[in-house]
Write a protein that holds these residues in place. Structure first.
Motif, PDB file in Angstrom:
ATOM      1  N   GLU A   9      15.576  94.463  62.929  1.00  0.00           N
ATOM      2  CA  GLU A   9      14.404  95.110  63.648  1.00  0.00           C
ATOM      3  C   GLU A   9      13.186  94.121  63.387  1.00  0.00           C
ATOM      4  O   GLU A   9      12.521  93.997  64.716  1.00  0.00           O
ATOM      5  N   LYS A  10      12.978  93.318  62.651  1.00  0.00           N
ATOM      6  CA  LYS A  10      12.060  92.127  62.455  1.00  0.00           C
ATOM      7  C   LYS A  10      12.154  91.379  63.810  1.00  0.00           C
ATOM      8  O   LYS A  10      11.432  90.892  64.522  1.00  0.00           O
ATOM      9  N   ILE A  11      13.447  90.863  64.034  1.00  0.00           N
ATOM     10  CA  ILE A  11      14.009  90.003  65.174  1.00  0.00           C
ATOM     11  C   ILE A  11      13.572  90.682  66.540  1.00  0.00           C
ATOM     12  O   ILE A  11      13.049  90.085  67.257  1.00  0.00           O
ATOM     13  N   ALA A  12      13.915  92.038  66.468  1.00  0.00           N
ATOM     14  CA  ALA A  12      13.647  92.681  67.822  1.00  0.00           C
ATOM     15  C   ALA A  12      12.208  92.628  68.083  1.00  0.00           C
ATOM     16  O   ALA A  12      11.792  92.423  69.154  1.00  0.00           O
ATOM     17  N   GLU A  13      11.416  93.012  66.911  1.00  0.00           N
ATOM     18  CA  GLU A  13       9.794  92.827  67.282  1.00  0.00           C
ATOM     19  C   GLU A  13       9.541  91.617  67.438  1.00  0.00           C
ATOM     20  O   GLU A  13       8.736  91.633  68.494  1.00  0.00           O
ATOM     21  N   ALA A  14       9.972  90.529  67.032  1.00  0.00           N
ATOM     22  CA  ALA A  14       9.503  89.199  67.341  1.00  0.00           C
ATOM     23  C   ALA A  14       9.740  88.992  68.752  1.00  0.00           C
ATOM     24  O   ALA A  14       8.900  88.248  69.393  1.00  0.00           O
ATOM     25  N   GLU A  20      11.905  83.728  71.674  1.00  0.00           N
ATOM     26  CA  GLU A  20      12.143  82.915  70.452  1.00  0.00           C
ATOM     27  C   GLU A  20      13.668  82.086  70.698  1.00  0.00           C
ATOM     28  O   GLU A  20      14.519  82.742  71.405  1.00  0.00           O
ATOM     29  N   THR A  21      13.885  81.033  69.913  1.00  0.00           N
ATOM     30  CA  THR A  21      15.222  80.630  70.030  1.00  0.00           C
ATOM     31  C   THR A  21      15.862  80.948  68.831  1.00  0.00           C
ATOM     32  O   THR A  21      15.182  81.509  67.714  1.00  0.00           O
ATOM     33  N   ALA A  22      17.309  80.737  68.442  1.00  0.00           N
ATOM     34  CA  ALA A  22      17.896  80.960  67.337  1.00  0.00           C
ATOM     35  C   ALA A  22      17.429  80.037  66.211  1.00  0.00           C
ATOM     36  O   ALA A  22      17.348  80.706  65.076  1.00  0.00           O
ATOM     37  N   SER A  23      17.056  78.882  66.524  1.00  0.00           N
ATOM     38  CA  SER A  23      16.365  77.950  65.322  1.00  0.00           C
ATOM     39  C   SER A  23      15.253  78.474  64.993  1.00  0.00           C
ATOM     40  O   SER A  23      14.961  78.397  63.846  1.00  0.00           O
ATOM     41  N   SER A  24      14.253  79.062  65.791  1.00  0.00           N
ATOM     42  CA  SER A  24      12.946  79.355  65.510  1.00  0.00           C
ATOM     43  C   SER A  24      13.153  80.746  64.458  1.00  0.00           C
ATOM     44  O   SER A  24      12.424  81.086  63.475  1.00  0.00           O
ATOM     45  N   LEU A  25      14.235  81.692  64.880  1.00  0.00           N
ATOM     46  CA  LEU A  25      14.356  82.902  64.240  1.00  0.00           C
ATOM     47  C   LEU A  25      14.961  82.601  62.710  1.00  0.00           C
ATOM     48  O   LEU A  25      14.887  83.085  61.735  1.00  0.00           O
TER      49      LEU A  25
END
Length: 95
Positions: A9-14, A20-25
C-alpha cells in the motif's frame, strides 16, 4: 496510523506521487531490491482493471539508448546492443 498500511500500500501510494525505481523503493522502505520488484509486480496486478494505469519507463542504455529489453520490470546487467553496463534501471508510476 502510518504503520497500519502494508508495504505494498505504501509503495502504491509512492507511485501515485511520482516515478520510483526498485532501488529507491528499497532504500525508502528498507527492503531488498528483489522484494521491491515482487511488490511492484503485485501492485501492477492490483491496479489492472481499475481506472488507474501502472506505467513502466523501461531500462535504458546510457551509451546507445537501447530500451527494448525483454522484461521491463528487470534491471539488466548489460546492453544486448553495445554490451555497455551503463543501464538506467526501470522506473514505475501509477497514473
Amino acid at each position: 496510523m502510518e504503520n497500519a498500511r502494508t508495504t505494498r500500500e505504501k509503495i502504491a501510494e509512492a507511485l501515485r506521487e511520482g516515478a520510483e525505481t526498485a532501488s529507491s523503493l528499497s532504500e525508502r522502505y528498507s527492503i531488498s531490491s528483489e522484494s521491491a520488484l515482487r511488490h511492484l509486480r503485485h501492485v501492477a496486478r492490483s491496479v489492472d482493471g481499475t481506472d488507474e494505469d501502472f506505467l513502466v519507463r523501461p531500462p535504458t542504455c546510457r551509451d546507445c539508448g537501447f530500451d527494448g529489453f525483454d522484461d521491463p520490470l528487470n534491471h539488466p546487467s548489460r546492453c544486448p546492443e553495445c554490451k555497455s553496463e551503463a543501464i538506467d534501471e526501470p522506473a514505475f508510476t501509477i497514473e
